[in-house]
Design an enzyme around this catalytic site. Structure first.
Site, short mmCIF file in Angstrom:
data_model
loop_
_atom_site.label_atom_id
_atom_site.label_comp_id
_atom_site.label_asym_id
_atom_site.label_seq_id
_atom_site.Cartn_x
_atom_site.Cartn_y
_atom_site.Cartn_z
N ASN A 150 20.37 81.95 55.52
CA ASN A 150 18.95 82.16 55.23
C ASN A 150 18.19 82.87 56.33
OD1 ASN A 150 19.23 79.87 56.85
ND2 ASN A 150 17.35 78.97 56.10
N GLY A 226 23.51 74.32 58.70
CA GLY A 226 23.89 74.56 57.31
C GLY A 226 23.56 73.35 56.46
N THR A 230 28.23 70.00 54.05
CA THR A 230 29.13 70.67 55.01
C THR A 230 29.06 69.98 56.37
OG1 THR A 230 28.46 72.72 53.92
CG2 THR A 230 29.84 72.95 55.85
N GLU A 248 22.41 70.84 62.49
CA GLU A 248 21.06 71.11 61.99
C GLU A 248 21.20 71.30 60.49
OE1 GLU A 248 18.56 70.78 63.83
OE2 GLU A 248 19.47 70.84 65.81
N CYS A 282 15.01 75.83 55.82
CA CYS A 282 15.21 74.38 55.88
C CYS A 282 13.89 73.65 56.11
CB CYS A 282 16.19 74.05 57.00
SG CYS A 282 15.73 74.80 58.57
N GLU A 461 18.17 71.11 69.30
CA GLU A 461 18.29 72.43 69.93
C GLU A 461 16.96 72.76 70.59
OE1 GLU A 461 19.49 74.89 66.53
OE2 GLU A 461 21.57 74.65 67.15
P1 NDP Z 1 26.59 75.81 54.17
O1 NDP Z 1 26.68 74.44 54.72
O2 NDP Z 1 27.22 76.09 52.86
O3 NDP Z 1 27.20 76.88 55.18
C1 NDP Z 1 26.77 77.00 56.52
C2 NDP Z 1 27.87 77.65 57.33
O4 NDP Z 1 29.00 76.77 57.38
C3 NDP Z 1 28.39 78.95 56.73
O5 NDP Z 1 28.74 79.83 57.78
C4 NDP Z 1 29.61 78.48 55.97
O6 NDP Z 1 30.52 79.52 55.74
C5 NDP Z 1 30.17 77.45 56.93
N1 NDP Z 1 31.05 76.46 56.33
C6 NDP Z 1 31.16 76.07 55.05
N2 NDP Z 1 32.11 75.10 54.91
C7 NDP Z 1 32.61 74.87 56.15
C8 NDP Z 1 33.60 73.97 56.68
N3 NDP Z 1 34.26 73.12 55.91
N4 NDP Z 1 33.83 74.00 58.00
C9 NDP Z 1 33.15 74.83 58.81
N5 NDP Z 1 32.22 75.71 58.38
C10 NDP Z 1 31.92 75.72 57.06
O7 NDP Z 1 25.03 76.16 54.16
P2 NDP Z 1 24.35 77.46 53.59
O8 NDP Z 1 24.92 78.67 54.24
O9 NDP Z 1 24.35 77.35 52.10
O10 NDP Z 1 22.87 77.29 54.16
C11 NDP Z 1 21.89 76.56 53.52
C12 NDP Z 1 21.75 75.18 54.15
O11 NDP Z 1 21.47 75.30 55.53
C13 NDP Z 1 20.59 74.42 53.58
O12 NDP Z 1 20.96 73.09 53.32
C14 NDP Z 1 19.55 74.45 54.68
O13 NDP Z 1 18.64 73.40 54.66
C15 NDP Z 1 20.41 74.43 55.90
N6 NDP Z 1 19.69 74.94 57.06
C16 NDP Z 1 19.30 74.06 58.05
C17 NDP Z 1 18.55 74.50 59.13
C18 NDP Z 1 18.14 73.57 60.24
O14 NDP Z 1 17.78 74.06 61.31
N7 NDP Z 1 18.16 72.27 60.05
C19 NDP Z 1 18.13 75.90 59.23
C20 NDP Z 1 18.60 76.73 58.14
C21 NDP Z 1 19.35 76.26 57.10
P3 NDP Z 1 30.44 80.33 54.36
O15 NDP Z 1 29.10 80.91 54.23
O16 NDP Z 1 31.50 81.32 54.51
O17 NDP Z 1 30.74 79.30 53.29
#
Ligand code: NDP
Length: 488
Positions: A150, A226, A230, A248, A282, A461
């Site tokens: 995002n 993320g 995850t 996060e 997020c 962070e």
């Molecule tokens: P995901 O959890 O799907 O993915 C985040 C990252 O983790 C991606 O690079 C993804 O790779 C990778 N990933 C996925 N599965 C694994 C695994 N088993 N082991 C290690 N890495 C993995 O999140 P999104 O990309 O869909 O992002 C949206 C989410 O992020 C929302 O829930 C949002 O709230 C959160 N978020 C939180 C923030 C915060 O600061 N608290 C800020 C921004 C977002 P790939 O894309 O290749 O699947």
């Protein structure tokens, strides 16, 4: 069409398997890049390069690390326009945001941590007349940094900058949905002379590349942003290896409007909080609670302002609502809109795919959507939707709204709109979350701790918290006699 390789040991390389992934532009549904699909072998190679670079980088004088990171910040600024266009084409976000928020913030992240290390201090305590204790803050080795789609460069640089500044080397795994700016960053890092192996970028899917990085025994530090599901899988994989971890994660943040708030400012602020970046932040305020005395006046203004949001081509400077990240994600958000109806919600606007002409006719757009009349504890009010959907509920008392705000498993942020100073402090204290904004939203100072509680994450962070996370404290206790021993 771009080809995006990995960046390992100072070189752009293909994955060992030769596998690639297609990268779509969310605004057009066309393939715009071919991305390396890495697996454990590529991660192994990147970790080896990062380990090789660690002894020299960790001993590089602080001033030199700061100089290189400041040079990288300047390079990002010089390439601001091409980075902003790449970010918008990868994410579907309005170019106005990429130009004014995402890319400037990436430069600011490097500038901030490059200068922070010049002023870092550690503790020292004298134990009566017996000893002096002091604390060394040492880099931990290879940091594995995993980021979402995002805010791609914004969030990845928020991790890379403190990790490198404190003397760690890095293997970064950006989201495979938004890989471009990570590769462009690697090119710029190479140009400014950051030594080979210090920053490595491995592209690929989370389940293959991300999981291999988390499981790697020689990566003692993992910083992940993320989704909550995850995050839980990563915590489980990292725990037996005793890794240091920050997570996060998601949010379901409340925006609380009291009747004494400045209504115009509160409408503008809560509108931004609800729909900025199509609600794919997020920190978005996806649940709005309005004191009953102003509920109808707020609704009228908020709906009118939502209908005025300009949705369209993300590359148009006037666009305020772009495309969602993928066809699957749009379907997921639409399922929540259907769920809202079945849970008794009333749609005041939105809920449909807009009809666009020209190059964006097949893009993954969705109208900003407002839902009212839902129970506080229904699924739509408890689960993260991460799209342009906001719920609005009235409340009568301060205690009632605090309980409603705290009713979800998440605890990332909140915003309160009131002119009553005492109430602002009182409510802020009782909200279960990591950040509370009063009469503002997403006003960020990079020095403050940032992160969530409950299902929104573990660890913080930002500022000193990041400097501490990426270093290990070592205490040195030096005993000395209280009286000089006379030479015999
Ligand atoms: P995901 O959890 O799907 O993915 C985040 C990252 O983790 C991606 O690079 C993804 O790779 C990778 N990933 C996925 N599965 C694994 C695994 N088993 N082991 C290690 N890495 C993995 O999140 P999104 O990309 O869909 O992002 C949206 C989410 O992020 C929302 O829930 C949002 O709230 C959160 N978020 C939180 C923030 C915060 O600061 N608290 C800020 C921004 C977002 P790939 O894309 O290749 O699947």
């Amino acid at each position: 069409m771009r080809t995006l390789p990995n960046f390992i040991g100072g070189e752009f390389v293909e994955s060992n398997s030769g596998n690639r992934l297609e990268k779509f532009d969310p605004a057009t549904a066309e393939v715009i890049a071919s991305v390396t699909a890495s697996d454990h072998q590529d991660v192994e190679q990147a970790v080896a390069a990062a380990r090789l670079a660690f002894p020299s980088w960790s001993r590089t004088p602080t001033a030199e690390r700061a100089r290189l990171l400041l040079a990288l910040a300047s390079k990002i600024e010089q390439h601001q326009e091409s980075l902003a266009v790449a970010e918008t084409r990868d994410t579907g976000k309005p170019i106005r945001l990429s130009r004014s928020v995402d890319i400037p913030r990436a430069a600011a992240n490097f500038r901030f941590f490059a200068t922070a290390i010049l002023h870092a201090h550690s503790e020292a305590y004298r134990t009566d007349n017996q000893a002096l204790n002091y604390t060394l803050r040492q880099p931990r080795g290879v940091a594995g940094l995993i980021s979402p789609w995002n805010l791609p460069l914004y969030l990845l640089s928020w991790k890379i900058a403190p990790a490198l500044a404190t003397g760690n080397t890095v293997v970064a795994k950006p989201s495979e949905l938004t890989p471009t700016t990570a590769t462009l960053l690697a090119e710029l890092a190479h140009e400014v002379g950051i030594p080979a192996g210090v920053l490595n970028v491995v592209h690929g899917q989370g389940a293959a590349a991300g999981a291999a990085l988390v499981a790697h025994p020689q990566v003692p530090t993992i910083s992940f942003t993320g989704g909550t599901v995850t995050g839980a899988a990563i915590a489980q994989a990292a725990a037996p290896l005793f890794k240091k971890l920050t997570l996060e994660l998601g949010g379901k943040n409340p925006t609380i409007l009291f009747a004494d708030a400045n209504l115009e400012e509160a409408v503008a602020g809560s509108l931004r909080a609800a729909f900025e970046n199509q609600g794919e932040i997020c920190l978005c305020g996806s649940r709005i609670f309005v004191e009953r005395a102003i509920y109808q006046r707020f609704l009228d203004r908020f709906v009118a302002a939502t209908l005025r949001l300009k949705l369209g081509d993300p590359l148009d400077e006037n666009t305020q609502q772009g495309a969602l990240i993928s066809a699957q994600h749009r379907e997921r958000v639409e399922q929540y809109i259907e769920l809202a109806k079945s849970e008794g919600g009333a749609l005041l606007c939105g809920g449909q795919r807009p009809t666009l002409e020209g190059r964006c006719r097949n893009g993954y757009f969705l109208q900003p959507t407002i839902v009212t009349a839902l129970p506080i504890r229904c699924r739509v009010n408890l689960e993260e939707i991460f799209g342009p959907v906001v719920t609005i509920s009235p409340f009568d008392t301060e205690q009632e709204v605090i309980e409603a705000a705290n009713a979800t498993p998440f605890g990332l942020s909140a915003s309160i709109w009131t002119n009553h100073l005492g109430r602002a402090h009182r409510v802020a204290e009782q909200l279960e979350c990591g950040t509370v904004w009063v009469n503002c939203w997403l006003l960020r100072d990079l020095r403050v701790p940032f992160g969530g509680i409950k299902s929104s994450g573990v660890g913080k962070e930002g500022g000193d918290e990041a400097l501490r996370f990426f270093t290990e404290a070592k205490t040195v206790c030096v005993s000395y006699p209280s009286v000089d021993e006379k030479p015999t």
